[in-house]
Design a protein around this motif. Structure first.
Motif, PDB file in Angstrom:
ATOM      1  N   ASP A   1      73.677 -12.303  42.686  1.00  0.00           N
ATOM      2  CA  ASP A   1      72.598 -13.532  44.107  1.00  0.00           C
ATOM      3  C   ASP A   1      73.204 -13.095  45.200  1.00  0.00           C
ATOM      4  N   GLN A   2      73.660 -12.428  45.780  1.00  0.00           N
ATOM      5  CA  GLN A   2      74.178 -12.111  46.669  1.00  0.00           C
ATOM      6  C   GLN A   2      73.355 -11.114  47.071  1.00  0.00           C
ATOM      7  N   MET A   3      73.087 -10.031  46.487  1.00  0.00           N
ATOM      8  CA  MET A   3      72.834  -8.865  46.676  1.00  0.00           C
ATOM      9  C   MET A   3      71.332  -8.793  46.873  1.00  0.00           C
ATOM     10  N   ALA A   4      71.002  -9.656  45.408  1.00  0.00           N
ATOM     11  CA  ALA A   4      69.557  -9.732  46.039  1.00  0.00           C
ATOM     12  C   ALA A   4      68.169  -9.869  47.709  1.00  0.00           C
ATOM     13  N   PRO A   5      68.805 -10.861  48.128  1.00  0.00           N
ATOM     14  CA  PRO A   5      68.157 -10.979  49.906  1.00  0.00           C
ATOM     15  C   PRO A   5      68.735  -9.243  50.498  1.00  0.00           C
ATOM     16  N   HIS A   6      69.859  -8.927  49.941  1.00  0.00           N
ATOM     17  CA  HIS A   6      69.815  -7.412  50.962  1.00  0.00           C
ATOM     18  C   HIS A   6      68.783  -6.048  50.652  1.00  0.00           C
ATOM     19  N   PHE A   7      68.646  -6.440  49.359  1.00  0.00           N
ATOM     20  CA  PHE A   7      67.728  -5.412  48.261  1.00  0.00           C
ATOM     21  C   PHE A   7      66.399  -5.666  48.531  1.00  0.00           C
ATOM     22  N   ALA A   8      66.058  -6.618  48.699  1.00  0.00           N
ATOM     23  CA  ALA A   8      64.706  -6.904  49.055  1.00  0.00           C
ATOM     24  C   ALA A   8      63.490  -6.088  49.752  1.00  0.00           C
ATOM     25  N   THR A   9      64.068  -5.597  50.615  1.00  0.00           N
ATOM     26  CA  THR A   9      62.516  -4.599  51.075  1.00  0.00           C
ATOM     27  C   THR A   9      62.559  -2.736  50.407  1.00  0.00           C
ATOM     28  N   TRP A  10      63.681  -3.418  49.094  1.00  0.00           N
ATOM     29  CA  TRP A  10      63.017  -1.808  48.202  1.00  0.00           C
ATOM     30  C   TRP A  10      62.490  -2.120  47.422  1.00  0.00           C
ATOM     31  N   PRO A  11      61.841  -0.879  47.480  1.00  0.00           N
ATOM     32  CA  PRO A  11      60.579  -1.698  45.911  1.00  0.00           C
ATOM     33  C   PRO A  11      61.273  -2.049  44.275  1.00  0.00           C
TER      34      PRO A  11
ATOM     35  N   SER B   1      67.221  -2.570  39.221  1.00  0.00           N
ATOM     36  CA  SER B   1      68.164  -1.704  38.702  1.00  0.00           C
ATOM     37  C   SER B   1      69.792  -0.869  39.197  1.00  0.00           C
ATOM     38  N   LEU B   2      68.786  -1.595  40.653  1.00  0.00           N
ATOM     39  CA  LEU B   2      69.843  -0.839  41.678  1.00  0.00           C
ATOM     40  C   LEU B   2      70.881  -1.450  41.804  1.00  0.00           C
ATOM     41  N   ILE B   3      70.894  -2.987  41.611  1.00  0.00           N
ATOM     42  CA  ILE B   3      72.152  -4.070  41.971  1.00  0.00           C
ATOM     43  C   ILE B   3      72.484  -3.824  40.605  1.00  0.00           C
ATOM     44  N   GLU B   4      71.796  -3.813  39.236  1.00  0.00           N
ATOM     45  CA  GLU B   4      73.178  -3.861  38.184  1.00  0.00           C
ATOM     46  C   GLU B   4      73.495  -2.620  38.154  1.00  0.00           C
ATOM     47  N   ARG B   5      73.289  -1.622  38.619  1.00  0.00           N
ATOM     48  CA  ARG B   5      74.056  -0.174  38.677  1.00  0.00           C
ATOM     49  C   ARG B   5      75.256  -0.860  39.907  1.00  0.00           C
ATOM     50  N   HIS B   6      75.215  -0.740  40.433  1.00  0.00           N
ATOM     51  CA  HIS B   6      76.820  -1.689  42.024  1.00  0.00           C
ATOM     52  C   HIS B   6      76.964  -2.500  40.717  1.00  0.00           C
ATOM     53  N   LEU B   7      76.626  -3.994  40.438  1.00  0.00           N
ATOM     54  CA  LEU B   7      77.463  -4.309  39.581  1.00  0.00           C
ATOM     55  C   LEU B   7      78.162  -3.335  38.097  1.00  0.00           C
TER      56      LEU B   7
END
Length: 299
Positions: free
Chosen positions: A170-180, A186-192
């Motif tokens: 939930d914390q990462m979702a706003p940060h990556f909002a501008t990514w396609p 997939s990027l968020i899950e890979r970070h996790l």
């Protein structure tokens, strides 16, 4: 860390491992992004896409990180730069390369240029790590750093709960909002899935790897720009008391000036409104300007 297909890019076989590489654009010199600790290839996707409008641009994950296969960590700088060299050859990415390295990736980029000078057309170092950062830091900063490295090693043994994972998601979702949209989830899950990599890569950074950098040949005569991020950074502010962080940043500014002085065609540029971790997102204009300048000088 299981093997997974990346949302962009391809896997290439290097030394028995599958390494992820994504390329866009055309022309040269080819830009190659080297990620900082705790980051991975597609964290730089937005700036990569803009750079690809100017020339060929490459993102990749070193072994053990992102969508590349696992490897025993930590590694030496020689292993990391040898691997990148072989990956670029395997993927038929034409040189010479203009290396854009962030944080530890900046130190690896500089090391690559010093080991393989004929393959490098220029260097853009984004708030790079320097081998003397720890030894020249204030004593209390070195003591605090030792504590943090020990804490990071201890955390490697911790298993996150589902609640903690969801909170991080939930914390990462706003940060990556501008990514396609194709990439974002997939990027968020890979970070996790790879959150332990940062502490593992750091385990030999301040001794063995720093000594490697000190013993390396001189920086070659190639165009060089160093960007120093002196603005607010959420992670840094959390880790360091305000007064001590100012001392650390003053020392970093001096070391970056020394880095810039290693090459006759160089500039040291200060970004007072960008933090260490995401300066390529906070000041993409400054990164693009530096890329444009280096391309002009190299060409």
């Amino acid at each position: 860390m299981p093997h997974q297909s990346p949302p962009l890019g391809c896997h290439y076989a290097v030394d028995g491992r599958q390494l992820m590489l994504h390329s866009s654009g055309s022309g040269g010199p080819t830009i190659v992004f080297l990620a900082g600790v705790g980051l991975m290839s597609l964290d730089y996707l937005n700036i990569h896409n803009r750079v690809a409008e100017l020339t060929g641009s490459v993102l990749y994950d070193r072994a053990g990180n992102g969508w590349s296969d696992p490897v025993e960590l930590p590694r030496t700088a020689a292993e990391v730069t040898d691997e990148l060299r072989e990956l670029l050859r395997t993927a038929a990415i034409p040189g010479p390369y203009l290396l854009v390295g962030h944080s530890l990736g900046g130190a690896y980029a500089r090391h690559y240029a010093r080991r393989f000078p004929g393959e490098v057309a220029g260097l853009l170092l984004l708030d790079p790590f320097h081998e003397d950062m720890a030894v020249r830091a204030p004593l209390r900063a070195r003591e605090r750093l030792d504590q943090m490295l020990k804490q990071m090693q201890d955390q490697e043994l911790v298993e996150l709960t589902e609640g903690q994972i969801q909170h991080s998601r939930d914390q990462m979702a706003p940060h990556f909002a501008t990514w396609p949209e194709l990439v974002r989830k997939s990027l968020i899950e890979r970070h996790l899935a790879t959150w332990r990599v940062a502490s593992q890569e750091n385990q030999n950074l301040y001794d063995a790897v720093a000594d490697e950098f000190r013993r390396a040949p001189d920086t070659p005569d190639v165009p060089l720009i160093v960007l120093s991020a002196m603005g607010h950074d959420v992670t840094q502010a959390h880790l360091w008391p305000e007064e001590l962080l100012r001392e650390i940043n003053d020392g970093k500014r001096a070391l970056h000036a020394e880095l810039a002085a290693e090459a006759p065609r160089s500039e040291h540029r200060i970004l007072d409104d960008a933090g260490h971790g995401w300066l390529h997102e906070e000041r993409p204009d400054a990164v693009l300007q530096a890329v444009n300048d280096l391309l002009r000088w190299a060409r």
